[in-house]
Scaffold this active site. Structure first.
Site, PDB file in Angstrom:
ATOM      1  N   HIS A   1       6.468  52.366  50.179  1.00  0.00           N
ATOM      2  CA  HIS A   1       7.674  52.513  50.338  1.00  0.00           C
ATOM      3  C   HIS A   1       7.514  53.908  49.225  1.00  0.00           C
ATOM      4  O   HIS A   1       8.490  54.553  49.048  1.00  0.00           O
ATOM      5  CB  HIS A   1       8.825  51.665  49.144  1.00  0.00           C
ATOM      6  CG  HIS A   1       8.643  51.298  47.954  1.00  0.00           C
ATOM      7  ND1 HIS A   1       7.318  50.572  47.086  1.00  0.00           N
ATOM      8  CD2 HIS A   1       8.769  51.670  47.040  1.00  0.00           C
ATOM      9  CE1 HIS A   1       6.999  51.019  46.760  1.00  0.00           C
ATOM     10  NE2 HIS A   1       7.943  51.477  45.644  1.00  0.00           N
TER      11      HIS A   1
HETATM   12  C1  UD1 Z   1      13.087  52.288  43.577  1.00  0.00           C
HETATM   13  C2  UD1 Z   1      11.546  53.186  42.356  1.00  0.00           C
HETATM   14  C3  UD1 Z   1      10.056  52.887  42.665  1.00  0.00           C
HETATM   15  C4  UD1 Z   1       9.716  51.437  42.859  1.00  0.00           C
HETATM   16  C5  UD1 Z   1      10.839  51.181  43.774  1.00  0.00           C
HETATM   17  C6  UD1 Z   1      10.383  49.238  44.359  1.00  0.00           C
HETATM   18  C7  UD1 Z   1      12.971  55.350  41.527  1.00  0.00           C
HETATM   19  C8  UD1 Z   1      12.495  56.741  41.156  1.00  0.00           C
HETATM   20  N1  UD1 Z   1      11.636  54.602  42.360  1.00  0.00           N
HETATM   21  O1  UD1 Z   1      12.277  53.686  44.678  1.00  0.00           O
HETATM   22  O2  UD1 Z   1       9.228  53.625  41.193  1.00  0.00           O
HETATM   23  O3  UD1 Z   1       8.453  51.250  43.251  1.00  0.00           O
HETATM   24  O4  UD1 Z   1      12.067  51.152  43.462  1.00  0.00           O
HETATM   25  O5  UD1 Z   1      11.857  48.921  45.470  1.00  0.00           O
HETATM   26  O6  UD1 Z   1      13.327  54.680  41.019  1.00  0.00           O
HETATM   27  N2  UD1 Z   1      18.417  51.308  48.764  1.00  0.00           N
HETATM   28  C9  UD1 Z   1      18.660  49.565  49.178  1.00  0.00           C
HETATM   29  N3  UD1 Z   1      19.119  48.715  49.114  1.00  0.00           N
HETATM   30  C10 UD1 Z   1      18.488  48.741  47.471  1.00  0.00           C
HETATM   31  C11 UD1 Z   1      18.030  49.852  46.766  1.00  0.00           C
HETATM   32  C12 UD1 Z   1      18.109  51.274  47.532  1.00  0.00           C
HETATM   33  O7  UD1 Z   1      19.087  50.438  50.578  1.00  0.00           O
HETATM   34  O8  UD1 Z   1      18.433  47.586  47.028  1.00  0.00           O
HETATM   35  C13 UD1 Z   1      18.200  52.407  49.261  1.00  0.00           C
HETATM   36  C14 UD1 Z   1      19.330  53.677  48.647  1.00  0.00           C
HETATM   37  O9  UD1 Z   1      20.508  53.193  49.193  1.00  0.00           O
HETATM   38  C15 UD1 Z   1      17.988  54.616  48.927  1.00  0.00           C
HETATM   39  C16 UD1 Z   1      16.502  54.097  49.486  1.00  0.00           C
HETATM   40  O10 UD1 Z   1      17.292  53.020  49.139  1.00  0.00           O
HETATM   41  O11 UD1 Z   1      18.556  54.886  49.513  1.00  0.00           O
HETATM   42  C17 UD1 Z   1      16.085  54.031  48.232  1.00  0.00           C
HETATM   43  O12 UD1 Z   1      15.780  53.444  47.003  1.00  0.00           O
HETATM   44  P1  UD1 Z   1      15.809  54.232  45.272  1.00  0.00           P
HETATM   45  O13 UD1 Z   1      16.986  53.464  44.231  1.00  0.00           O
HETATM   46  O14 UD1 Z   1      16.305  55.421  45.267  1.00  0.00           O
HETATM   47  O15 UD1 Z   1      14.492  53.942  44.979  1.00  0.00           O
HETATM   48  P2  UD1 Z   1      12.935  53.560  46.121  1.00  0.00           P
HETATM   49  O16 UD1 Z   1      12.622  53.957  47.074  1.00  0.00           O
HETATM   50  O17 UD1 Z   1      13.253  51.915  46.028  1.00  0.00           O
END
Ligand code: UD1
Length: 356
Positions: A203
């Site tokens: 991821h």
């Molecule tokens: C985040 C952390 C990463 C961790 C990971 C575990 C940061 C910079 N990164 O990455 O270190 O390993 O979490 O999961 O904080 N999204 C959903 N549902 C959710 C959460 C996110 O659909 O519950 C989508 C968001 O809208 C976004 C994408 O997934 O488009 C990424 O989410 P984001 O919180 O930016 O970071 P992660 O990739 O989850």
């Protein structure tokens, strides 16, 4: 007379994304046991049920505050939104100490707000460094540590990382808090599936947001699946980027896709796997503790102890480097011993906080 507050008077613990929840769980449980006044604030960075709410149930965590969701906001807008909301919480609660964990965006947001409001700050899992500035987590780590008064580090190499940045005060080696949770949740149950299998997680932004890197990783996994079925719980980011690049059908062909797993399920899949492939930080640690061979699909790790004393191998992100590491990896399970991975990290943190 100046009224000096003690760090443990009233603590605000911040969490917000999936890898935070297993780190705050043992800490909050220990605060309850010790009668230490605290609030748990969920920033809402992860908002899906299976990325957040399910973990609160699993760990019996009851956040005092759930900040309004920042779903759909850009990273900067999310930072601004969480900062404002956290400021209101801190104004109301007047914490004597803010504690943040790990390296996600919510970690840095909590640190920034504590700093701006002049509240003492503690960082659990301080001092880890990948030296890869393409990772958003690296900036989160370095900036959070720079602002912290208490730096609770998992190992001696983290002390050295901090020393190189001239951070020497307030550094305490306390061990790995993830292992506190792992020891409570690991079960001797049956494997989640019959037969020999590999387990993968993927991821990281620098892997799945780049179509070329993503393609290389998939291409390598396409070879590996000839040897064993590969289970992959699909992270929302990975799903979104696979859709964007037209890789979704390919993902479904290479992997047996699963929804995001609970913590207990994830441990069970890891424990019984012949091999784990991952770009997660926590899974490098969990596999090392469980003695399961792990190929880390990254060019470096901020957790080198998992390579030195655990079961981790850095495999890189190109098709050839991953296949090369795969050809050389020893697939036997083994017992590992890593200093201070003993389930007592939250106790050590509390002992230190009580002293100062
Ligand atoms: C985040 C952390 C990463 C961790 C990971 C575990 C940061 C910079 N990164 O990455 O270190 O390993 O979490 O999961 O904080 N999204 C959903 N549902 C959710 C959460 C996110 O659909 O519950 C989508 C968001 O809208 C976004 C994408 O997934 O488009 C990424 O989410 P984001 O919180 O930016 O970071 P992660 O990739 O989850």
């Amino acid at each position: 007379m100046i009224f000096m507050r003690h760090s443990t008077d009233h603590i605000a613990v911040i969490c917000g994304a999936r890898p935070n929840f297993m780190k705050v769980a043992p800490l909050c449980a220990a605060f309850v046991r010790e009668g230490i006044s605290h609030v748990l604030v969920n920033t809402g960075q992860h908002f899906s049920k299976e990325m957040a709410a399910d973990f609160f149930d699993e760990f019996q965590l009851e956040p005092t505050y759930h900040l309004p969701s920042s779903e759909g906001l850009s990273t900067c807008a999310q930072f601004a939104h969480i900062m404002q909301e956290l400021e209101s919480v801190f104004l109301k609660e007047q914490p004597s100490l803010v504690l943040v964990v790990g390296d996600v965006n919510s970690t840095l947001v909590g640190a920034l707000v504590a700093n701006k409001m002049q509240i003492p700050l503690g960082h659990i899992e301080a001092g880890l460094r990948s030296h890869n500035w393409k990772m958003p987590e690296e900036a989160n780590r370095v900036l959070t540590d720079t602002l912290s008064d208490f730096l609770f580090v998992p190992s001696e190499e983290a002390v050295e990382n901090l020393r190189r940045e001239s951070i020497v005060d307030g550094v305490h080696v306390v061990g790995n808090i993830m292992i506190d949770t792992l020891q409570l949740f690991i079960k001797n149950g049956k494997p989640p599936t019959e037969g020999r299998y590999y387990f993968a997680t993927l991821h990281r932004a620098e892997n799945v947001d780049d179509p070329v890197v993503f393609d290389q990783i998939l291409s390598a996994c396409d070879e590996l699946r000839r040897d064993a079925q590969i289970f992959l719980p699909l992270h929302p980011r990975t799903k979104k980027m696979a859709q964007q690049y037209g890789y979704l059908e390919r993902l479904g062909r290479i992997f047996t896709l699963l929804p995001p797993l609970s913590y207990g399920e994830s441990l069970a899949y890891q424990k019984h796997a012949t091999l784990v492939l991952t770009d997660s930080g926590g899974i490098q640690e969990e596999t090392s503790f469980l003695g399961v061979p792990c190929l880390t699909i990254r060019t470096e790790t901020e957790r080198p102890i998992t390579v030195e004393l655990g079961t981790n191998t850095i495999a890189g992100v190109s098709r050839e480097s991953i296949l090369d590491a795969y050809r050389r990896v020893d697939l036997k399970k083994r017992t590992t011993t890593i200093p201070l991975w003993d389930g007592k990290t939250s106790e050590r943190i509390i002992d230190i906080l009580k002293e100062v």
